[in-house]
Structure formats: C-alpha cells, structure tokens
Design an enzyme around this catalytic site. Structure first.
Site, short mmCIF file in Angstrom:
data_model
loop_
_atom_site.label_atom_id
_atom_site.label_comp_id
_atom_site.label_asym_id
_atom_site.label_seq_id
_atom_site.Cartn_x
_atom_site.Cartn_y
_atom_site.Cartn_z
N SER A 1 0.84 -1.19 0.00
CA SER A 1 0.00 0.00 0.00
C SER A 1 0.88 1.24 0.00
O SER A 1 1.68 1.45 0.92
CB SER A 1 -0.89 0.02 1.24
OG SER A 1 -1.45 1.30 1.39
N HIS B 1 -1.29 -1.28 -4.31
CA HIS B 1 -2.56 -0.92 -3.69
C HIS B 1 -2.55 0.59 -3.46
O HIS B 1 -1.66 1.12 -2.80
CB HIS B 1 -2.67 -1.68 -2.37
CG HIS B 1 -3.95 -1.49 -1.63
ND1 HIS B 1 -5.06 -2.28 -1.85
CD2 HIS B 1 -4.31 -0.63 -0.66
CE1 HIS B 1 -6.04 -1.91 -1.05
NE2 HIS B 1 -5.62 -0.90 -0.31
N ASP C 1 -4.64 3.74 -2.08
CA ASP C 1 -5.75 4.13 -1.20
C ASP C 1 -6.23 5.53 -1.53
O ASP C 1 -5.48 6.50 -1.37
CB ASP C 1 -5.31 4.07 0.26
CG ASP C 1 -5.08 2.64 0.72
OD1 ASP C 1 -6.04 1.85 0.66
OD2 ASP C 1 -3.94 2.32 1.12
N MET D 1 -8.85 8.40 -0.54
CA MET D 1 -9.70 8.80 0.60
C MET D 1 -10.27 10.20 0.36
O MET D 1 -9.59 11.06 -0.22
CB MET D 1 -8.90 8.80 1.89
CG MET D 1 -8.24 7.47 2.21
SD MET D 1 -7.47 7.50 3.83
CE MET D 1 -6.61 5.91 3.83
N MET E 1 -12.01 4.76 -0.83
CA MET E 1 -12.70 5.02 0.45
C MET E 1 -13.36 6.38 0.31
O MET E 1 -12.97 7.37 0.94
CB MET E 1 -11.68 4.98 1.60
CG MET E 1 -11.23 3.56 1.93
SD MET E 1 -9.67 3.51 2.82
CE MET E 1 -8.53 3.59 1.46
N GLY F 1 -8.91 4.44 6.96
CA GLY F 1 -8.61 5.87 7.10
C GLY F 1 -7.15 6.15 7.35
O GLY F 1 -6.63 7.17 6.93
N PHE F 2 -6.49 5.23 8.02
CA PHE F 2 -5.09 5.45 8.37
C PHE F 2 -4.31 4.15 8.31
O PHE F 2 -4.87 3.08 8.59
CB PHE F 2 -4.98 6.01 9.81
CG PHE F 2 -5.72 7.29 10.00
CD1 PHE F 2 -5.16 8.51 9.63
CD2 PHE F 2 -7.01 7.27 10.51
CE1 PHE F 2 -5.87 9.69 9.78
CE2 PHE F 2 -7.74 8.45 10.67
CZ PHE F 2 -7.16 9.66 10.30
N GLY F 3 -3.04 4.25 7.99
CA GLY F 3 -2.15 3.12 8.09
C GLY F 3 -1.62 3.01 9.51
O GLY F 3 -1.91 3.85 10.38
N GLY F 4 -0.85 1.97 9.76
CA GLY F 4 -0.17 1.84 11.04
C GLY F 4 -1.03 1.39 12.19
O GLY F 4 -0.61 1.50 13.35
N GLY G 1 -4.96 -3.92 6.32
CA GLY G 1 -4.84 -3.19 7.58
C GLY G 1 -4.15 -3.99 8.66
O GLY G 1 -4.63 -5.04 9.08
N GLY G 2 -2.97 -3.51 9.07
CA GLY G 2 -2.25 -4.14 10.17
C GLY G 2 -1.62 -5.48 9.82
O GLY G 2 -1.21 -6.23 10.72
N GLY H 1 1.16 -1.94 4.20
CA GLY H 1 1.74 -0.62 4.05
C GLY H 1 2.93 -0.44 4.97
O GLY H 1 4.10 -0.48 4.53
C1 DX5 Z 1 -6.21 2.12 5.35
C2 DX5 Z 1 -5.81 1.56 4.03
C3 DX5 Z 1 -4.75 0.53 4.05
C4 DX5 Z 1 -3.46 0.96 4.72
C5 DX5 Z 1 -2.87 -0.20 5.40
O1 DX5 Z 1 -7.49 2.64 5.33
O2 DX5 Z 1 -6.91 1.00 3.35
O3 DX5 Z 1 -4.47 0.08 2.72
O4 DX5 Z 1 -2.51 1.46 3.85
O5 DX5 Z 1 -1.74 0.22 6.04
P1 DX5 Z 1 -1.03 -0.69 7.12
O6 DX5 Z 1 -0.50 -1.88 6.42
O7 DX5 Z 1 0.00 0.20 7.68
O8 DX5 Z 1 -2.09 -1.06 8.13
ZN ZN Z 2 -6.46 0.01 1.40
#
Ligand code: DX5
Ligand code: ZN
Length: 239
Positions: A18, A43, A45, A47, A78, A152-155, A186-187, A207
């Site tokens: 991602s 991938h 994203d 938003m 999203m 909405g967010f990575g990590g 995610g995660g 990601g």
């Molecule tokens: C979050 C995104 C994910 C995000 C995952 O809403 O859809 O694709 O990048 O990031 P990680 O792998 O850090 O959870």
């Molecule tokens: Zn995603």
C-alpha cells in the site's frame, strides 16, 4: 491492462504493498523499489475526508503512477458516491477498482460498471459490516476486501475477529465454486500474515510492514513472503 489479462497471483498468496505508507514526496522511487521485489500489484488508497477522516490520492496521482510502472494498480476507493468517479479513475490508469459496500446502495450496479470499464471489480467491507453483505455480489466480484482495521489510516493493529469473516467468506466462495480473490487490508505484518492466509485470504495488503522495514520496501515484501513460507500450521485466534 484489460481485466482478462490481469495476471493471477504467482503463488497461493500475493502481496499488495500500500503506497499510503510510502514517502509521498518520492512516490516514483517507492514504486520503482517494488518492481521485481515480489510485489505483484500496487494498492492505491483513495480517501475523501468524508467516508474516512483523511485525504490521500486523486486521479492525477493515479495518472502519474501509471506513467511510472507497469505493475497492476488496484485502487481502494474510500469515498462516498464512488460510482460517480469510476470512468475517471479507469481512464487515469486503474486496473482494478474496489468500492465500499457501506457507501454503495447499488453495489451490484457499481461492480458491473467497473467490469464494463474492463477493470477488475472489488467490493470492500468495514470491520463492523457483516460479511453476508457481500454474498449477493460475489458472482460479479473479482476481489472481496475484508478490512482488518477501520479504514482511514495506516499503522493500526489488525482486529482479530475480522479473520473469522475471512474464513466465512472463503467457505462461501468454495461452496459456490467461485474464483473471487479475498484481500485483507490493515495491520498485516510478519506476525499475522500466515494467519491471514490460513483464514483464506489470497491477497495481503501491507503498508507499514513494507515501507517501514529498516532495509527498504523490497526487504519488507521479502520478510512477509518469508513469514508465509516458514509458518507451520497457523490457526486464527478464537472468536
Ligand atoms: C487504510 C488503508 C490501508 C493501509 C494499510 O485505510 O486501506 O491500505 O494502507 O496500512 P497498514 O498496512 O500500515 O495497516
Ligand atoms: Zn487500502
């Protein structure tokens, strides 16, 4: 890339890095670092600051990414009213487009429209959405995305109960003899990638685990691939 020529995952499971976790100031470098590194698709994203509380890429960024790579670009929209933007994203270079069930009252029509644009169709559900919401579109869905975090967010950390939804979906897809891919997002990292695969996921979005790797994104992909191949017989956590 026409939908009919989209390459299947080389192995049982493939990794989709991602770009959300990449350095936005050097996106081209991030993309190039992943080529030949075991990433079979990217991938992206998208938003809108409304469906999810964050903004990211738009059509111009997709167009720029398209110029930089021949890796398939799968867009994870999203955004509210995704159906209004399908043509624009397809024209910008998307190979696959995934929309959220929660903002698609006419999901069947939207997935059909994505395929009519010769893109791979994807439908996503949030952690709080029952997996049965996808059952009636599986036959026109190339990819079912089970969110393993709130988008909405990575990590963030993977929410364990979502893997039970993956397992239930895998059973439904097998029962009906469909070839729909199951993606988790995610995660995902080296500690849980094998669990995701054991639950039935065939595409792992990552990601932070990719771009946060100390030795660079190619090493991040490699670490997940290694974790998948060295895992014994992982089971998913009890519900
Ligand atoms: C979050 C995104 C994910 C995000 C995952 O809403 O859809 O694709 O990048 O990031 P990680 O792998 O850090 O959870
Ligand atoms: Zn995603």
């Amino acid at each position: 890339m026409p939908r009919s020529t989209w390459p299947a995952c080389a192995g049982a499971v493939c990794i989709a890095p991602s770009l959300l976790a990449a350095d936005f100031g050097h996106l081209a470098d991030a993309v190039h670092a992943l080529e030949g590194a075991g990433a079979e698709r990217l991938h992206v994203d998208v938003m809108d600051g409304s469906f999810v509380p964050n903004f990211t890429f738009g059509t111009d960024t997709v167009r720029a990414l398209r110029r930089e790579t021949s890796l398939p670009l799968e867009l994870h929209l999203m955004i509210r009213e995704p159906e209004r933007h399908l043509e624009t994203f397809a024209a910008a270079g998307a190979d696959g487009i995934t929309v959220h069930q929660e903002v698609s009252p006419h999901l069947h029509r939207t997935l059909s429209a994505i395929r009519a644009l010769d893109c791979r169709s994807g439908a996503a559900i949030n952690p709080s959405t029952p997996v049965t919401e996808l059952h009636d579109v599986l036959d026109i869905c190339d990819l079912a995305l089970v969110m393993t975090i709130n988008p909405g967010f990575g990590g963030q950390r993977l929410i364990p109960h979502t893997l039970h939804k993956v397992a239930a979906l895998r059973a439904e897809i097998a029962r009906r003899g469909l070839s729909t891919e199951i993606e988790v997002d995610g995660g995902v990292d080296v500690t849980n990638a094998a669990e995701c695969a054991a639950a039935g996921a065939t595409v792992l979005v990552a990601g932070t685990a990719v771009f946060g790797h100390g030795d660079g994104p190619a090493a991040g992909v490699g670490a997940i691939v290694a974790a998948l191949s060295t895992a014994g017989s992982p089971t998913i956590p009890p519900q």
